[in-house]
Design an enzyme around this catalytic site. Structure first.
Site, mmCIF file in Angstrom:
data_model
loop_
_atom_site.group_PDB
_atom_site.id
_atom_site.type_symbol
_atom_site.label_atom_id
_atom_site.label_comp_id
_atom_site.label_asym_id
_atom_site.label_seq_id
_atom_site.Cartn_x
_atom_site.Cartn_y
_atom_site.Cartn_z
ATOM 1 N N TYR A 142 13.504 -11.405 18.757
ATOM 2 C CA TYR A 142 14.011 -11.188 17.401
ATOM 3 C C TYR A 142 12.849 -10.975 16.434
ATOM 4 C CZ TYR A 142 16.617 -11.852 13.058
ATOM 5 O OH TYR A 142 17.177 -11.676 11.819
ATOM 6 N N LYS A 146 12.060 -7.463 14.365
ATOM 7 C CA LYS A 146 11.995 -7.433 12.906
ATOM 8 C C LYS A 146 10.600 -7.045 12.414
ATOM 9 C CE LYS A 146 16.236 -8.460 11.724
ATOM 10 N NZ LYS A 146 17.055 -7.531 10.913
#
Length: 235
Positions: A142, A146
């Site tokens: 994640y 990002k």
């Protein structure tokens, strides 16, 4: 500066807590139309909302969205996936690729697809939702996805600014949605987040640090790796 008054807004991930608030607040600020997109769009009680099917990982679905929404002036890349925070060394490769498809390639491909639409109109903008984890690699893939989106946003901003398209990147920590039910850490109400994003958009800002945690992480980047990741000192 980009006003929401009379804007034509497209929101990805509109069924979620943050996406729903983007739709609601855009209308409150005078948007003429909001395309509320999701893989399985729901019905809305406002005629200004146009439910639109969109899978951000499917190129054909993206092309269909461009055809269905040729008048968009504000694109909000909000859709995202939050997978398990397992080590990159052990997480199945398919899970890594799936997360990158949703959190990085999805917004990037939407930006590429809608660029010609946005460049053809006045006072247009793109909003990309990052995370404080863009700068803090404690959430495995994640964080990686990002961080990639943050870098892409910076590059897209340079590409689109000469064309009159304003690009806004948003960093945030926990938001009080279903995705954060497992934590007792401070959570930003979705309405507060979206209000800060739209205030920044209308002010012509390039970046939003939506909460104190995001500001602290960004400030800590200059301190060095050992300070940002104190767990390294114990090894």
């Amino acid at each position: 500066m980009t006003s929401l008054n009379n804007a034509i807004v497209l929101v990805t991930g509109a069924n979620g807590g943050i996406g729903t608030e983007f739709v609601r607040e855009a209308l409150a600020r005078g948007a003429a139309k909001v395309y509320a997109t999701a893989r399985n769009p729901r019905t809305w009680d406002d005629k200004r909302v146009v439910p639109l099917t969109l899978d951000v990982t499917d190129p054909a679905s993206i092309r269909a969205a461009v055809d269905a929404a040729p008048d968009v002036t504000v694109l909000i890349n909000n859709a995202g996936a939050s997978p398990a925070t397992a080590s990159l060394l052990t997480l199945p490769e398919q899970d890594i690729r799936s997360t990158m498809e949703t959190n990085f390639f999805g917004p990037l491909n939407l930006a590429r697809a809608f660029a010609s639409v946005l460049k053809g109109q006045e006072a247009t903008a793109m909003v990309n939702i990052h995370s404080l984890l863009s700068w803090y690699a404690t959430a495995g893939v994640y964080s990686v996805s990002k961080a990639a989106l943050w870098s892409a946003t910076n590059a897209l901003r340079l590409d689109l600014a000469p064309e009159g398209v304003h690009v806004l990147g948003v960093h945030l920590g926990w938001v009080d949605t279903a995705m954060a039910v497992h934590t007792t850490d401070p959570k930003l109400p979705p309405a507060v987040l979206v209000s800060r994003v739209f205030d920044a958009l209308e002010a012509g800002d390039h970046e939003v640090l939506a909460d104190e945690a995001s500001a602290l992480i960004k400030a800590g980047l200059s301190a060095g790796i050992d300070e940002l990741y104190p767990q390294l000192k114990s090894l």
